[in-house]
Design an enzyme around this catalytic site. Sequence first.
Site, PDB file in Angstrom:
ATOM      1  N   ALA A  22       0.810  -1.220   0.000  1.00  0.00           N
ATOM      2  CA  ALA A  22       0.000   0.000   0.000  1.00  0.00           C
ATOM      3  C   ALA A  22       0.847   1.276   0.000  1.00  0.00           C
ATOM      4  O   ALA A  22       0.466   2.282  -0.603  1.00  0.00           O
ATOM      5  CB  ALA A  22      -0.935  -0.001   1.210  1.00  0.00           C
ATOM      6  N   THR A  26       0.651   5.592  -1.649  1.00  0.00           N
ATOM      7  CA  THR A  26       0.230   6.701  -0.776  1.00  0.00           C
ATOM      8  C   THR A  26       0.653   8.050  -1.359  1.00  0.00           C
ATOM      9  O   THR A  26      -0.087   9.024  -1.242  1.00  0.00           O
ATOM     10  CB  THR A  26       0.770   6.548   0.668  1.00  0.00           C
ATOM     11  OG1 THR A  26       2.145   6.196   0.620  1.00  0.00           O
ATOM     12  CG2 THR A  26       0.018   5.496   1.431  1.00  0.00           C
ATOM     13  N   ARG A  34      -7.323   0.109   5.113  1.00  0.00           N
ATOM     14  CA  ARG A  34      -7.444  -0.371   6.497  1.00  0.00           C
ATOM     15  C   ARG A  34      -7.470   0.785   7.491  1.00  0.00           C
ATOM     16  O   ARG A  34      -7.835   0.623   8.640  1.00  0.00           O
ATOM     17  CB  ARG A  34      -6.295  -1.313   6.840  1.00  0.00           C
ATOM     18  CG  ARG A  34      -6.378  -2.628   6.107  1.00  0.00           C
ATOM     19  CD  ARG A  34      -5.198  -3.516   6.443  1.00  0.00           C
ATOM     20  NE  ARG A  34      -4.905  -4.436   5.364  1.00  0.00           N
ATOM     21  CZ  ARG A  34      -4.110  -4.165   4.345  1.00  0.00           C
ATOM     22  NH1 ARG A  34      -3.497  -2.993   4.276  1.00  0.00           N
ATOM     23  NH2 ARG A  34      -3.901  -5.033   3.397  1.00  0.00           N
ATOM     24  N   HIS A 121      -3.874  -9.004  -5.707  1.00  0.00           N
ATOM     25  CA  HIS A 121      -5.232  -8.785  -5.204  1.00  0.00           C
ATOM     26  C   HIS A 121      -6.188  -8.282  -6.279  1.00  0.00           C
ATOM     27  O   HIS A 121      -7.248  -7.756  -5.963  1.00  0.00           O
ATOM     28  CB  HIS A 121      -5.189  -7.814  -4.009  1.00  0.00           C
ATOM     29  CG  HIS A 121      -4.428  -8.367  -2.839  1.00  0.00           C
ATOM     30  ND1 HIS A 121      -3.958  -7.594  -1.813  1.00  0.00           N
ATOM     31  CD2 HIS A 121      -4.026  -9.632  -2.552  1.00  0.00           C
ATOM     32  CE1 HIS A 121      -3.312  -8.357  -0.936  1.00  0.00           C
ATOM     33  NE2 HIS A 121      -3.336  -9.592  -1.369  1.00  0.00           N
ATOM     34  N   CYS A 129     -19.483  -9.473 -14.762  1.00  0.00           N
ATOM     35  CA  CYS A 129     -20.838  -9.875 -14.387  1.00  0.00           C
ATOM     36  C   CYS A 129     -20.774 -11.261 -13.755  1.00  0.00           C
ATOM     37  O   CYS A 129     -20.212 -12.185 -14.330  1.00  0.00           O
ATOM     38  CB  CYS A 129     -21.739  -9.877 -15.616  1.00  0.00           C
ATOM     39  SG  CYS A 129     -23.350 -10.607 -15.268  1.00  0.00           S
ATOM     40  N   CYS A 132     -23.128 -13.612 -16.403  1.00  0.00           N
ATOM     41  CA  CYS A 132     -22.723 -13.948 -17.783  1.00  0.00           C
ATOM     42  C   CYS A 132     -21.221 -13.764 -18.023  1.00  0.00           C
ATOM     43  O   CYS A 132     -20.742 -14.043 -19.114  1.00  0.00           O
ATOM     44  CB  CYS A 132     -23.528 -13.149 -18.800  1.00  0.00           C
ATOM     45  SG  CYS A 132     -23.042 -11.399 -18.919  1.00  0.00           S
ATOM     46  N   CYS A 150     -25.330  -5.739 -14.588  1.00  0.00           N
ATOM     47  CA  CYS A 150     -24.916  -5.972 -15.970  1.00  0.00           C
ATOM     48  C   CYS A 150     -25.983  -5.462 -16.937  1.00  0.00           C
ATOM     49  O   CYS A 150     -27.132  -5.901 -16.864  1.00  0.00           O
ATOM     50  CB  CYS A 150     -24.696  -7.467 -16.172  1.00  0.00           C
ATOM     51  SG  CYS A 150     -24.327  -7.948 -17.849  1.00  0.00           S
ATOM     52  N   CYS A 153     -27.425  -8.640 -18.918  1.00  0.00           N
ATOM     53  CA  CYS A 153     -28.274  -9.707 -18.353  1.00  0.00           C
ATOM     54  C   CYS A 153     -28.859  -9.376 -16.976  1.00  0.00           C
ATOM     55  O   CYS A 153     -29.649 -10.146 -16.445  1.00  0.00           O
ATOM     56  CB  CYS A 153     -27.477 -11.012 -18.278  1.00  0.00           C
ATOM     57  SG  CYS A 153     -26.381 -11.093 -16.851  1.00  0.00           S
ATOM     58  N   ILE A 232       9.063   5.790  -0.281  1.00  0.00           N
ATOM     59  CA  ILE A 232       9.478   4.928  -1.392  1.00  0.00           C
ATOM     60  C   ILE A 232       9.481   5.650  -2.736  1.00  0.00           C
ATOM     61  O   ILE A 232      10.332   5.395  -3.584  1.00  0.00           O
ATOM     62  CB  ILE A 232       8.589   3.668  -1.450  1.00  0.00           C
ATOM     63  CG1 ILE A 232       9.001   2.739  -2.591  1.00  0.00           C
ATOM     64  CG2 ILE A 232       7.135   3.983  -1.623  1.00  0.00           C
ATOM     65  CD1 ILE A 232       9.471   1.437  -2.163  1.00  0.00           C
TER      66      ILE A 232
HETATM   67 ZN    ZN Z   1     -24.277 -10.280 -17.398  1.00  0.00          ZN
END
Ligand code: ZN
Length: 243
Positions: A22, A26, A34, A121, A129, A132, A150, A153, A232
């Site tokens: 993280a 920044t 968090r 992550h 979706c 679908c 979506c 659908c 950093i």
């Molecule tokens: Zn869909």
Amino acid sequence: MAYERLTEILRDSSRIVFFGGAGVSTASGIPDFRSADGLYQQKYRRTLSPEEMVSHSFFVQDPEDFFAFYKDKLIYPEAQPNGCHRALAKLEEMGKLLSVVTQNIDGLHQAAGSKRVWELHGSVLRNYCTRCRKFYGVETVLEAEGVPRCPACGGIIKPDVVLYEEGLDEKVINGAVSDIRRADTLIIGGTSLVVYPAAGFIYYFRGKHLVLINKSETGADSMAELVIRDDISKVMEEAVSAL
Ligand code: ZN
């Protein structure tokens, strides 16, 4: 002094892997989610921790509040890459960097020009979706009122982000571990190395130079050849510009 030593290490390296947390983002104005304060929790009269707010079970049980928190604390559409992102893209362009392994979900490494990025992550920029499997950009989530659905659908759209209680993508883990095994230098930055399994990746490294750059102490300081306790973004920008 520490920066000069880092520049020397970069000069001596041809297969660098950068592992970031993280703290890398920044300087781009993206706080660690968090650190989300109690205000949000008061607003929803909840006593959930930020981790619980981005858990799989919360996504399933209460998608409305999940997306309210997620949009507020995890998506930063205005954020731009900082000196660290740019320095890493430059190292890759110079043929010195194998890949970036990141715990961040903001897509800023790719925005800076990095090509080989293992996103442990996932990314807020990809969404799909749940019915679908059609993929959508971040705008679909941002523009939706409440839970994004979506257009094709009607299924709920889920961010391609690894939520708490969900496992990491095996292909991504294998790619990251395989690069770390081949690396001659591993630079770990912007993380205190407490989040497993990612924190265990350090044990796959067999190269020459292990560098840790973090504002505060990490669990692996004693293993490193060089430890820099500083911002950093500034450190990487200066060390790479001196190459
Ligand atoms: Zn869909």
